[in-house]
Write a protein that holds these residues in place. Structure first.
Motif, short mmCIF file in Angstrom:
data_model
loop_
_atom_site.label_atom_id
_atom_site.label_comp_id
_atom_site.label_asym_id
_atom_site.label_seq_id
_atom_site.Cartn_x
_atom_site.Cartn_y
_atom_site.Cartn_z
N GLU A 222 7.21 -14.83 30.71
CA GLU A 222 6.06 -13.63 30.22
C GLU A 222 4.74 -14.42 30.40
O GLU A 222 4.42 -15.75 29.98
N GLN A 223 4.41 -13.51 31.12
CA GLN A 223 3.17 -14.38 32.23
C GLN A 223 1.77 -14.25 31.72
O GLN A 223 1.74 -13.00 31.39
N VAL A 224 1.16 -14.78 30.71
CA VAL A 224 0.32 -15.43 29.96
C VAL A 224 -1.23 -15.43 30.63
O VAL A 224 -2.27 -15.11 30.16
N MET A 225 -0.84 -16.03 32.00
CA MET A 225 -1.53 -16.43 32.73
C MET A 225 -2.24 -16.54 34.46
O MET A 225 -0.43 -17.10 34.70
N GLN A 226 -3.09 -16.39 34.76
CA GLN A 226 -2.64 -16.04 36.63
C GLN A 226 -4.08 -17.19 37.43
O GLN A 226 -5.15 -16.41 36.61
N PHE A 227 -3.66 -17.77 37.94
CA PHE A 227 -5.18 -18.65 38.23
C PHE A 227 -4.70 -18.69 39.75
O PHE A 227 -3.61 -18.51 40.45
N ASP A 228 -6.16 -18.98 40.50
CA ASP A 228 -6.16 -19.16 42.30
C ASP A 228 -5.61 -20.48 42.83
O ASP A 228 -5.56 -20.41 43.88
N ASN A 229 -5.41 -21.58 41.84
CA ASN A 229 -4.94 -22.75 42.28
C ASN A 229 -4.48 -23.47 41.34
O ASN A 229 -4.29 -23.06 40.08
N ILE A 230 -3.83 -24.35 41.72
CA ILE A 230 -2.88 -25.19 41.48
C ILE A 230 -3.44 -25.90 40.19
O ILE A 230 -2.85 -25.99 39.32
N GLU A 231 -4.58 -26.24 40.46
CA GLU A 231 -5.43 -27.69 39.41
C GLU A 231 -5.43 -26.75 38.39
O GLU A 231 -5.67 -27.09 36.87
N THR A 232 -5.95 -25.01 37.79
CA THR A 232 -6.24 -24.33 37.04
C THR A 232 -5.19 -24.38 36.37
O THR A 232 -4.94 -24.99 35.16
N VAL A 233 -3.73 -23.75 36.91
CA VAL A 233 -2.85 -24.07 36.10
C VAL A 233 -1.77 -25.51 35.94
O VAL A 233 -1.16 -24.81 34.59
N LYS A 234 -2.47 -26.64 36.39
CA LYS A 234 -1.59 -27.61 35.43
C LYS A 234 -3.29 -27.35 33.93
O LYS A 234 -2.20 -27.87 33.01
N ARG A 235 -4.11 -27.74 34.43
CA ARG A 235 -4.90 -27.35 33.14
C ARG A 235 -4.60 -26.35 32.24
O ARG A 235 -4.29 -26.73 30.71
N ALA A 236 -4.23 -25.34 32.06
CA ALA A 236 -3.43 -24.79 31.26
C ALA A 236 -2.48 -25.38 30.63
O ALA A 236 -1.30 -24.78 29.36
#
Length: 299
Positions: A222-236
């Motif tokens: 279940e894809q809840v968010m998509q980002f263009d960089n790892i740093e933002t992925v980690k914060r989520a």
């Protein structure tokens, strides 16, 4: 014809940079001059050879037929000069000059720093300039001669580019410390079925690799968010919005601070390949050769 008077090497380089980037702004930045200086350089060359080299149009940048020929021969001259400089430096064992590098954020932030530090300790007379870019922009910068080298994940083959694999990063599942999977010693891809998942945007190479892994195992998340960089992925993931799969090397700080838990994925069965890219016709200076050699070594 006196070279210094009518056709300095610097002028040819400005013209070639303009032809390759199709941008007066970028050509000016590359050569550390103003846009006006770029325009003046082109005008001087056109007056000297009594022909138009570029079409003056606000819609699209385009070389004239004469400009195409001028670019071809100018490029040969510049490559010959670069090769001459490189050969002389090799004979004298001189490592100096500038290295321009474009890198995706994850490599630039988590992989590259110790290499740059070690390189500058060994070769303090070399200036290494690093620019952070999205994957597609790294390729554009390399092909446009804006930079000497590009650092990317999952390097793609292109007849215009040389690719030098340098290492592999193990992929791991990351989650909030209170997530049920945080207690697992390892997880399989099938265990991720139906989980809330923080993913990368569709055109990111790591996203394409993860999509392939999920297809192979017939797993849907279940894809809840998509980002263009790892740093933002980690914060989520840190705020428990879902799981993610990232290279292990990118989360060492968060794991040490206990804001994230890294769980091995299928006992380390998956990894992303990192590579160096540069143009096939690029003349590599001794400094660039040493930098590439260092990147291939473990730090």
């Amino acid at each position: 014809m006196v070279l210094n008077e009518v056709m300095q090497i610097e002028s040819l380089k400005v013209f070639c940079d303009l032809a390759e980037t199709k941008s007066f702004t970028r050509a000016a930045q590359i050569n550390s001059v103003t846009q006006s200086a770029v325009s003046q350089t082109i005008s001087v060359l056109e007056r000297r050879f009594k022909t138009l080299l570029i079409e003056r149009s606000k819609k699209n940048f385009r070389l004239t037929p004469e400009g195409e020929v001028f670019y071809d021969y100018s490029k040969r001259i510049l490559q010959t000069c670069d090769a001459l400089t490189s050969k002389l430096q090799e004979i004298d064992n001189i490592i100096c000059g500038n290295i321009r590098v474009a890198t995706i954020y994850s490599i630039g932030l988590h992989v590259l720093p110790p290499y740059v530090k070690k390189f500058l300790q060994c070769y303090p007379t070399v200036n290494v300039h690093v620019e952070y870019r999205r994957d597609n922009q790294v390729y554009e910068n390399v092909l446009g001669n804006v930079v000497d080298l590009g650092l990317v994940a999952y390097p793609r083959r292109d007849p215009r580019l040389e690719v030098v694999p340098i290492r592999k990063d193990t992929l791991v599942v990351i989650c909030h410390p209170k997530h049920p999977l945080a207690r697992q010693k390892s997880v399989t891809v099938k265990m991720l079925r139906g989980q809330k998942f923080i993913n990368f945007e569709a055109d990111i190479p790591t996203r394409l690799a993860l999509d392939k892994i999920f297809r192979q195992h017939r797993v849907t998340v279940e894809q809840v968010m998509q980002f263009d960089n790892i740093e933002t992925v980690k914060r989520a993931v840190e705020i428990d919005s879902g799981l993610a799969i990232v290279p292990q090397e990118t989360i060492s700080v968060e794991v040490a601070n206990q804001t994230l838990v890294a769980v091995p994925l299928e006992h380390g069965a998956y990894a992303r390949t990192l590579g160096i890219i540069y143009k096939t016709d690029k003349v590599l200076s001794p400094a660039i050769k040493q930098f590439i050699a260092l990147l291939k070594e473990p730090v």
